[in-house]
Design an enzyme around this catalytic site. Structure first.
Site, PDB file in Angstrom:
ATOM      1  N   TYR A 121       0.873  -1.300   0.031  1.00 49.32           N
ATOM      2  CA  TYR A 121      -0.221  -0.058   0.128  1.00 49.32           C
ATOM      3  C   TYR A 121       0.984   1.334   0.544  1.00 49.32           C
ATOM      4  CZ  TYR A 121      -4.491   2.385   0.486  1.00 49.32           C
ATOM      5  OH  TYR A 121      -5.503   3.512   0.417  1.00 49.32           O
ATOM      6  N   GLU A 135      13.115  -3.968  -5.262  1.00 43.90           N
ATOM      7  CA  GLU A 135      14.389  -5.233  -4.241  1.00 43.90           C
ATOM      8  C   GLU A 135      13.176  -6.315  -3.874  1.00 43.90           C
ATOM      9  OE1 GLU A 135      14.386  -1.246  -2.600  1.00 43.90           O
ATOM     10  OE2 GLU A 135      14.262  -1.860  -4.462  1.00 43.90           O
ATOM     11  N   HIS A 169       5.574  -2.292 -13.164  1.00 43.51           N
ATOM     12  CA  HIS A 169       6.667  -2.409 -13.934  1.00 43.51           C
ATOM     13  C   HIS A 169       7.246  -3.284 -14.312  1.00 43.51           C
ATOM     14  CE1 HIS A 169      10.997  -1.572 -14.659  1.00 43.51           C
ATOM     15  NE2 HIS A 169      11.407  -0.929 -13.318  1.00 43.51           N
ATOM     16  N   GLY A 214       1.479   7.748  -7.863  1.00 43.95           N
ATOM     17  CA  GLY A 214       1.153   7.785  -7.159  1.00 43.95           C
ATOM     18  C   GLY A 214       0.008   8.377  -6.297  1.00 43.95           C
TER      19      GLY A 214
END
Length: 330
Positions: free
Chosen positions: A22, A81, A105, A131
């Site tokens: 989130y 990552e 992505h 966002g």
């Protein structure tokens, strides 16, 4: 290019969409999808600010495992990552048969860190904005343009799901461009490294250092090499290079034409091509993956060192003088 009329929200009727994380994109996409009448479940670990934010927005966050078990569409919106480890331990073992695996992505899809089991299609829907803008434009009745891409062998139904998802977050209001996962990933990394982050950051610091080393006040160097960058970028944003050149003085425009190529030389362009090849070959991805597996010591030490550069301290001082700036301090 696809717009509202090309997408059918009904494709997602009766399906549950899991938003994994989130954060910047997660909070925006989850709220927009819910406001579009779609069923959304949020996965966010408890105890952190993002968990509290999700609760404040009316969601009841669950574990990644629980969200995935419920979902027909799983969108992984964690930092690059973190995605591979979370996928292997908490997502892949719990995927429903036929569930579509998504991201905004393509890094982990493209470089083989997230590989779906047979029977699961890959889908990319990538808003071309942060966002907070994805959310604010949706609330205003607009939308941030998106990219859409499918993994190898994905079905036509998955493309319909992608267009419906893009419509649910407002993307088809602005327009949705079809691309490939490779193109989205490689151009995104190139832009970040060569221009938007790496290139601009080094250019700004080099200009600042040059002026200070020549005896000019750091405050003057900060204003000319960093602060005024926003004025120029806003002009780019509104009307491209030509509008910037139209808006600045003739002196500035002449300096642009006659001196810019002395900064961005053929040697610079060769290095750009080299960086692009490192991205396309997977070398950059391997470097970043190995850096994180080793605890990211170089990354973290460089981050600390960069925050001690004289331009950082000069900026902190000057921004306190400019009350109209919504100043942020890390």
């Amino acid at each position: 290019m696809y717009y509202d009329g090309d997408a059918d929200l009904g494709v997602l009727a009766g399906k549950t969409i899991a938003i994994i994380g989130y954060g910047s994109q997660g909070h925006a996409q989850a709220q927009n999808l819910r406001d579009s009448g779609l069923e959304v479940v949020v996965a966010q670990r408890p105890g952190g600010p993002n968990h509290a934010l999700a609760v404040s927005h009316g969601f009841q966050p669950v574990s990644v495992e629980e969200a995935v078990k419920q979902a027909d569409v799983v969108n992984i919106l964690l930092p690059d990552e973190l995605q591979a480890d979370v996928y292997r331990t908490s997502i892949r073992p719990h995927l429903k048969p036929g569930a579509v695996l998504m991201a905004s992505h393509g890094f982990n899809f493209h470089f083989g860190q997230v590989e779906p089991p047979p029977g699961h299609d890959i889908l990319l829907v990538a808003p071309k904005g942060p966002g907070h803008l994805v959310r604010s434009e949706y609330v205003k009745g607009g939308g941030v343009p998106c990219l859409i891409a499918l993994g190898p062998g994905a079905s036509p139904e998955t493309k319909k799901i992608g267009l419906a998802y893009a419509k649910g977050i407002g993307g088809t209001r602005g327009g949705v461009i079809e691309t490939t996962i490779a193109e989205e990933t490689e151009t995104d990394l190139f832009g970040e490294q060569v221009v938007l982050c790496g290139g601009v950051s080094e250019l700004i610091k080099a200009g600042f250092d040059t002026l200070v080393e020549a005896g000019y006040q750091p405050e003057m160097a900060y204003f000319e090499c960093l602060h005024e960058m926003k004025l120029i970028v806003d002009l780019f944003y509104q009307g491209g290079l030509e509008y910037m050149r139209y808006s600045v003085s003739n002196t500035a425009e002449y300096g642009d034409y006659t001196r810019g190529k002395r900064i961005i030389t053929e040697e610079t362009r060769k290095e750009m091509r080299k960086i692009l090849e490192e991205i396309r070959s997977g070398q950059f991805a391997r470097d970043w993956i190995l850096e994180n597996r080793g605890g990211a010591a170089m990354f973290k030490s460089t981050r600390r060192r960069e925050r001690q550069h004289p331009i950082a301290e000069t900026g902190r001082r000057l921004r306190r003088m400019m009350k109209w700036i919504d100043s942020k301090e890390v």
